[in-house]
Write an enzyme that holds these catalytic residues in place. Sequence first.
Site, PDB file in Angstrom:
ATOM      1  N   MET A  97       0.844  -1.196   0.000  1.00 40.68           N
ATOM      2  CA  MET A  97       0.000   0.000   0.000  1.00 40.68           C
ATOM      3  C   MET A  97       0.879   1.245   0.000  1.00 40.68           C
ATOM      4  SD  MET A  97      -2.770  -1.150   2.871  1.00 40.68           S
ATOM      5  CE  MET A  97      -1.522  -2.005   3.807  1.00 40.68           C
ATOM      6  N   GLY A 185       1.562   4.090   4.802  1.00 35.71           N
ATOM      7  CA  GLY A 185       2.361   3.232   3.934  1.00 35.71           C
ATOM      8  C   GLY A 185       2.761   1.918   4.563  1.00 35.71           C
ATOM      9  N   SER A 186       2.443   0.800   3.950  1.00 36.14           N
ATOM     10  CA  SER A 186       2.671  -0.479   4.600  1.00 36.14           C
ATOM     11  C   SER A 186       2.404  -1.634   3.646  1.00 36.14           C
ATOM     12  CB  SER A 186       1.766  -0.584   5.825  1.00 36.14           C
ATOM     13  OG  SER A 186       0.453  -0.223   5.466  1.00 36.14           O
ATOM     14  N   ARG A 187       2.231  -2.831   4.225  1.00 39.54           N
ATOM     15  CA  ARG A 187       2.058  -4.041   3.433  1.00 39.54           C
ATOM     16  C   ARG A 187       1.252  -5.056   4.245  1.00 39.54           C
ATOM     17  NH1 ARG A 187       7.302  -7.563   1.397  1.00 39.54           N
ATOM     18  NH2 ARG A 187       6.496  -9.644   1.859  1.00 39.54           N
TER      19      ARG A 187
END
Length: 221
Positions: A97, A185-187
Amino acid sequence: MFHKEGQKIIIITFLIVSAIILSAQFYVDLKWMRFLLQVTAIILLISILQFFRNPRRLVTPNFDEILAPVDGKVVVIEEVEETEYFKDKRKQVSIFMSPLNVHVTRYAASGTVTYSKYHPGKYLVAWHPKSSTENERTTVVLHTPKFGEIGYRQIAGAMARRIVNYAEEGEQVTQGQDAGFIKFGSRVDLLLPLDCDIAVKLGQKVVGAKTCIAAIRQKDD
């Protein structure tokens, strides 16, 4: 519609932006400087509102499909050895993301939460191969009617500094239901059984609670 995790930040940002706009209007004589300050402040507010947006997505639960838990881009599809909970091989599908994506995490399937654990860690960039095991993260496992147990991890990235996880062990959850939020912001990694059929490709953009990630493998007649 905005996510509840952003309410405090949105209010504070609105007050700061209002103060900047009013102060510039009354105390900054140079027109170009006043305009620049006011436009910058408005852009900041719009960015915060955009980040915490929470679009309503109606889902008809489908026990034969695993839906995307988040919006983003598929960056990993591979077979991995999962060592935290399953201790066996799993199909891993990872979704990255960016700060522009909706950051709401939604349950990919209906079922019962059998495991939910937070892990402190590093803040490597979210696409780093070791981010799944070394970054700050939460691991959640659901027992589903058709797929058995599936897992997912919310993983912090270089910008993310807070993971919100609503999953509680023993809780009954519904596909598409709000499962948490990751800020800036990440995953998310999905950990799926080897005998399911992956329905997405590397680089594909997916929509949370809409895009089918995996389906029950159809048996040959």
